[in-house]
Structure formats: structure tokens, C-alpha cells
Design a protein around this motif. Structure first.
Motif, mmCIF file in Angstrom:
data_model
loop_
_atom_site.group_PDB
_atom_site.id
_atom_site.type_symbol
_atom_site.label_atom_id
_atom_site.label_comp_id
_atom_site.label_asym_id
_atom_site.label_seq_id
_atom_site.Cartn_x
_atom_site.Cartn_y
_atom_site.Cartn_z
ATOM 1 N N SER A 83 0.813 -1.212 0.000
ATOM 2 C CA SER A 83 0.000 0.000 0.000
ATOM 3 C C SER A 83 0.849 1.267 0.000
ATOM 4 N N SER A 84 2.092 1.187 0.506
ATOM 5 C CA SER A 84 2.959 2.366 0.489
ATOM 6 C C SER A 84 3.325 2.773 -0.934
ATOM 7 N N ILE A 85 3.371 1.815 -1.828
ATOM 8 C CA ILE A 85 3.694 2.110 -3.229
ATOM 9 C C ILE A 85 2.519 2.770 -3.941
ATOM 10 N N LEU A 86 1.310 2.549 -3.431
ATOM 11 C CA LEU A 86 0.124 3.070 -4.095
ATOM 12 C C LEU A 86 0.086 4.593 -4.112
ATOM 13 N N ILE A 87 0.713 5.247 -3.133
ATOM 14 C CA ILE A 87 0.688 6.711 -3.092
ATOM 15 C C ILE A 87 1.393 7.295 -4.304
ATOM 16 N N SER A 88 2.568 6.742 -4.628
ATOM 17 C CA SER A 88 3.297 7.214 -5.808
ATOM 18 C C SER A 88 2.537 6.888 -7.084
ATOM 19 N N LEU A 89 1.940 5.725 -7.136
ATOM 20 C CA LEU A 89 1.159 5.347 -8.323
ATOM 21 C C LEU A 89 -0.037 6.266 -8.511
ATOM 22 N N TYR A 90 -0.659 6.645 -7.408
ATOM 23 C CA TYR A 90 -1.800 7.554 -7.501
ATOM 24 C C TYR A 90 -1.359 8.912 -8.035
ATOM 25 N N ALA A 91 -0.220 9.402 -7.541
ATOM 26 C CA ALA A 91 0.293 10.679 -8.029
ATOM 27 C C ALA A 91 0.603 10.607 -9.517
ATOM 28 N N PHE A 92 1.144 9.471 -9.955
ATOM 29 C CA PHE A 92 1.438 9.309 -11.380
ATOM 30 C C PHE A 92 0.151 9.284 -12.199
ATOM 31 N N CYS A 93 -0.888 8.663 -11.654
ATOM 32 C CA CYS A 93 -2.165 8.623 -12.371
ATOM 33 C C CYS A 93 -2.756 10.019 -12.525
ATOM 34 N N GLN A 94 -2.428 10.932 -11.621
ATOM 35 C CA GLN A 94 -2.959 12.292 -11.724
ATOM 36 C C GLN A 94 -2.399 13.058 -12.916
ATOM 37 N N VAL A 95 -1.287 12.609 -13.496
ATOM 38 C CA VAL A 95 -0.699 13.319 -14.642
ATOM 39 C C VAL A 95 -0.976 12.606 -15.958
ATOM 40 N N ILE A 96 -1.687 11.498 -15.931
ATOM 41 C CA ILE A 96 -2.021 10.777 -17.159
ATOM 42 C C ILE A 96 -3.196 11.474 -17.854
ATOM 43 N N PRO A 97 -3.041 11.904 -19.096
ATOM 44 C CA PRO A 97 -4.157 12.567 -19.806
ATOM 45 C C PRO A 97 -5.320 11.597 -20.023
ATOM 46 N N LEU A 98 -6.507 12.108 -19.813
ATOM 47 C CA LEU A 98 -7.731 11.339 -20.003
ATOM 48 C C LEU A 98 -8.648 12.093 -20.961
ATOM 49 N N PRO A 99 -9.538 11.373 -21.651
ATOM 50 C CA PRO A 99 -10.483 12.064 -22.535
ATOM 51 C C PRO A 99 -11.317 13.096 -21.764
ATOM 52 N N LEU A 100 -11.593 14.207 -22.410
ATOM 53 C CA LEU A 100 -12.311 15.280 -21.746
ATOM 54 C C LEU A 100 -13.696 14.828 -21.288
ATOM 55 N N ARG A 101 -14.323 13.946 -22.042
ATOM 56 C CA ARG A 101 -15.647 13.474 -21.634
ATOM 57 C C ARG A 101 -15.559 12.601 -20.380
ATOM 58 N N VAL A 102 -14.458 11.895 -20.219
ATOM 59 C CA VAL A 102 -14.248 11.120 -18.993
ATOM 60 C C VAL A 102 -13.955 12.051 -17.821
ATOM 61 N N MET A 103 -13.198 13.123 -18.096
ATOM 62 C CA MET A 103 -12.861 14.069 -17.047
ATOM 63 C C MET A 103 -14.102 14.784 -16.520
ATOM 64 N N ARG A 104 -15.099 14.988 -17.382
ATOM 65 C CA ARG A 104 -16.338 15.622 -16.918
ATOM 66 C C ARG A 104 -17.020 14.779 -15.855
ATOM 67 N N ILE A 105 -16.786 13.477 -15.877
ATOM 68 C CA ILE A 105 -17.383 12.577 -14.883
ATOM 69 C C ILE A 105 -16.509 12.504 -13.634
ATOM 70 N N LEU A 106 -15.202 12.349 -13.834
ATOM 71 C CA LEU A 106 -14.294 12.174 -12.704
ATOM 72 C C LEU A 106 -14.074 13.465 -11.930
ATOM 73 N N SER A 107 -13.858 14.560 -12.649
ATOM 74 C CA SER A 107 -13.574 15.847 -12.006
ATOM 75 C C SER A 107 -14.187 16.964 -12.843
ATOM 76 N N PRO A 108 -15.469 17.265 -12.617
ATOM 77 C CA PRO A 108 -16.132 18.303 -13.422
ATOM 78 C C PRO A 108 -15.419 19.650 -13.374
#
Length: 466
Positions: A83-108
Motif C-alpha cells: 500500500s505504500s507504493i500506491l501513493i506514488s502510483l496515484y500521483a502518477f495517475c494524476q498526470v495521465i491525460p484522459l479524454p475530456l468526456r471522462v474528465m467531466r465525470i471524474l472531475s467536473p
């Protein structure tokens, strides 16, 4: 046959004490460099602090890679480690580009921000969760480095299981050196404030406050074992350890007072009183513990009156006048949290994302919330904050078993770890210690020791139960 012999030789080499001491020394060098080079907060603006912090991150990553290749840790894979590794993985996921239509659902709110920029930029169909991806990537590397330090110290504590305080010794030495530097700074001029090699006195005091509980717990480690084990210390050695613990505690406390940090002093005093009360309470029967608790309350009152210097007392007197600047920032930070509730605005992106909600002190740049809990919640969201709490909560819960250890050295080490986490936990309510790479590396080191002590206590309890 030759292959088996070679494998056996490499296995013995990887488990040797020489290798363990070598990597402990390497980790200590990173800790020293962190306090010297990365003792300042890492804001979004580029500068030497970010560059030096990145150098320390790369060294910590090198430590982790070399340890994995040479030392060959064979027991990684527990829930805490994974679980300690998950923090870094989560931070990395925050910089991965996602489709704008998906972003409207995840983070309006993030989607609206991207759409509002389209009139002045080209059309964007893919956006990351983070509002400042470069800052989030930097913090991803920083958390990855802390994870490396945590895992290496965790495994080294296992290897030094017969002498677990060996892993805590580098922290005590570095803290003692920082305390001497701070006291020399104040001795050079009465107007000087002790900061050591740190940029800000509060972070200097926060660093020392994390380590002073270990010094205060050393006398309890020198007590005779309840089980009367064969590894007994002589009376002279016990006396020397008690003297060293008290002397280092006094040295660090003097440096914290010289820093004139209000919360640093309060956090350090609280943790030291906690160590004294719990440590003495474990030595006495339940009927006499109330005497210890009452004495601790009286002693705390005396220390609060006697220890602070005149300058520190005057700073407490100015608390109502100069401390109100944090309340507006905290109030506005709650609005930021409400806007990015689930996945946050991105690690390290607080400064940019906060501008929309800043309604106070317009002439100043609010790059930190002066509250680690609020800022991490705003940057990581509820999901990331929960991911971060998972390993931290598990380690803290396991530490209560460590406080019940039979071995006095392990019990005292658990006491020092608990006091340390208490100190940084209190200080983080009014400051941003956990955005200083040096303090983050130190906390990762302490969490590695804490994870081992808690796990060791659970394993011992399981063996007794079976």
C-alpha cells in the motif's frame, strides 16, 4: 553444482552484516544531504530547493534499486509495503491525460477549467486530473523516493532485529549535529534564530521534534528485560545509555526552544511528556500509574512556565495578532476541497488551484495552506487521501502492540516512534512540514522503523497464541 554454490555465496553475501551496515550508511548520507540541500519547502516556482530536492530523490531511488539488487529483500509484499507504493502510483495517475468526456465525470471542475482555456489555446480533448502536471510529477518522484527510504529502513530493521536501535542511531546523530549548529547560530548573536541547515525555523523545529522522542526513550531501552534474557547489559552500560538519552534530549530541546517555533515547542514537549508518562507507567503497577499521570500534568505545567525563552513567550503572546492569517487560508482551502472533492487538484498544484478561491491577503502568494492535512486533502482528493491513510493507519495501529513488547529495547523503540508520529501529527495542523523533502525523508525513515516494530510485536503475539 557450481551454480548452486554461486547462488549460496551470493545469498550469504546479501544477508551479511557488512551489506546491511553499508546500506544503512548510504541511507544516512542521503539523510544528511537532505537536511543540508533539501531543508526548504518545495513550491511550484523553480529554484535551487527543487533542484536539490530532486538530487536527493535520485539518490534515494538509487538506494532502493541497489538494495533490491544487492541485498535481495525476500519478504517484501505485506499489506503495508504494497500500500505504500500506491501513493506514488496515484500521483502518477494524476498526470495521465484522459479524454475530456471522462474528465467531466471524474472531475467536473477540472473539465470546466480545461474548457475555459480553449478560447486562448488550441482545442484540448485530453487533460490530466492535475491542474499543474509538472508539479505533480515532481511530487510523484518525491513520494517514490520516500517509499524507497521506507522500504529499505523497514528491511534493515529486520536485519538488525537483535539490536534494533542501530537503525535509529543515524537519526539521533544527524539531529544532534543540527541542534549544535542551531545553538551556535544563536550563540553568535542574541538576535539570531536557530534554523540549522533549514530555510525556515518551524521546519527545523519540526525535524528535531520528530527525533527528540527517540532520545527521551533511550533510558527506557536500558532497563532490565522482563524475561531475564541472556543478553544483559552491565550497570555501567545502562547508566551510560540513560545519561546519553537525557543529554541528547536536553540538547534537542534547547535547539527547539532557540528556534522560537511555537508549535515546534508545543509538539516536542507533548511528545516528550507522552514518552515519559507511558514509559514510567509501564514500569509501575496500575495502582501507582495515577501518581505518574498526576505528576506528569504538574511537570508539564512547570516546564511550560520554565523552559520557554523570553522571545518564545513573546511569540505566544502575539499568537492572536499574528496567527489569524491561517484561518482565512484554511477557510478558503475548504472551498478548494469542495471543488475537487474526489481526486483533488493534483499533488503540488495547491498554489495555482487556490488562486480562484483566495479572498484574503491579496498581496501575498499563498503557496501552502499551513495545514498538511487540508492541503493534501485538497491536492489528492478523498480517494488519494484514503490511499495515503491506509499504510499510515495500519502502521499506527500496529504500534500499540509494539508498546506492549516484552523486550525493553523494542518497547522503547516503539515508544519513540509513537512519540515521533505524535509530534509531527500535531505540528502538521498549523504548518507544512510534510512539503519539506528533508522532513519527508525523516518521516519515511521513522515509519520504516515503526512498521518493523509493530509487525514484530504482532508476530510475537501470534507465536505465543499458537
Amino acid at each position: 553444482m557450481i551454480a548452486n554454490q554461486t547462488g549460496s555465496t551470493l545469498s550469504r553475501f546479501s544477508r551479511s552484516r557488512t551489506v546491511a551496515y553499508s546500506f544503512l550508511a548510504f541511507a544516512a548520507v542521503i539523510e544528511v544531504l537532505g537536511t543540508i540541500l533539501a531543508g526548504g519547502p518545495v513550491a511550484q516556482s523553480p529554484g535551487e530547493a527543487r533542484l536539490y530536492g530532486l538530487i536527493c530523490c535520485l539518490l534515494a531511488g538509487l538506494l532502493g534499486v541497489l538494495y533490491w539488487v544487492v541485498a535481495r529483500p525476500s519478504q517484501f509484499g505485506s499489506n503495508v509495503e504494497s500500500s505504500s507504493i500506491l501513493i506514488s502510483l496515484y500521483a502518477f495517475c494524476q498526470v495521465i491525460p484522459l479524454p475530456l468526456r471522462v474528465m467531466r465525470i471524474l472531475s467536473p471542475a477540472r473539465a470546466r477549467l480545461a474548457e475555459s482555456l480553449q478560447p486562448v489555446t488550441h482545442t484540448v480533448n485530453w487533460v490530466p486530473i492535475s491542474t499543474v502536471p509538472s508539479a505533480t510529477l515532481y511530487h510523484c518522484l518525491l513520494f517514490s523516493a520516500c517509499t524507497c527510504v521506507f522500504l529499505v529502513i523497514y528491511d534493515l530493521a529486520r536485519r538488525f532485529s537483535t539490536r534494533p536501535w542501530t537503525v535509529a542511531l543515524p537519526l539521533l546523530l544527524v539531529a544532534a549535529a543540527e541542534a549544535v549548529i542551531g545553538l551556535l547560530q544563536t550563540d553568535a548573536s542574541p538576535d539570531n534564530i536557530a534554523t540549522g541547515t533549514f530555510m525556515i525555523r518551524n521546519h527545523y523545529a519540526g525535524f528535531l521534534a520528530m527525533i527528540v522522542p527517540f532520545a527521551a526513550a533511550i533510558p527506557f531501552a536500558a532497563l532490565p528485560a522482563r524475561d531475564r534474557g541472556p543478553d544483559k547489559l552491565s550497570h555501567t552500560v545502562r547508566t551510560f545509555l540513560v545519561f546519553c538519552g537525557l543529554a541528547v534530549s536536553a540538547l534537542l530541546a534547547a535547539a527547539i526552544i532557540s528556534s522560537v517555533s511555537r508549535m515546534g515547542f508545543a509538539a516536542a514537549l507533548t511528545s516528550m511528556v507522552f514518552v515519559a508518562v507511558v514509559g514510567l507507567g509501564q514500569m509501575l503497577s496500575s495502582r501507582r500509574r495515577w501518581v505518574v499521570e498526576a505528576s506528569a500534568v504538574a511537570l508539564t505545567a512547570v516546564l511550560v512556565l520554565m523552559l520557554p525563552s523570553a522571545r518564545l513567550v513573546s511569540r505566544f503572546g502575539d499568537l492572536q495578532e499574528n496567527g489569524n492569517d491561517r484561518w482565512p487560508a484554511w477557510r478558503d482551502t475548504f472551498k478548494l476541497i469542495e471543488t475537487y472533492p474526489v481526486f483533488g487538484c493534483g499533488l503540488g498544484a495547491y498554489e495555482s488551484a487556490f488562486l480562484e478561491f483566495k479572498n484574503s491577503a491579496p498581496a501575498t502568494t499563498q503557496d501552502y495552506a499551513h495545514n498538511d492535512y487540508l492541503q493534501y486533502l485538497a491536492e489528492m482528493g478523498a480517494v488519494g487521501f484514503a490511499i495515503a491513510l491506509l499504510p499510515l493507519g495500519t502502521i499506527i495501529l500496529r504500534l500499540r502492540f509494539g508498546l506492549q513488547q516484552i523486550r525493553p529495547d523494542l518497547r522503547a523503540l516503539a515508544l519513540g516512534c509513537t512519540g515521533s508520529l505524535l509530534a509531527i501529527g500535531l505540528h502538521s495542523f498549523v504548518d507544512f512540514n510534510l512539503y519539506v523533502p528533508a522532513n519527508m525523508f525523516t518521516l519515511a525513515w521513522i515509519l520504516g522503523i515503526s512498521a518493523y516494530v509493530g509487525e514484530c510485536a504482532i508476530d510475537r503475539s501470534a507465536s505465543f497464541g499458537s
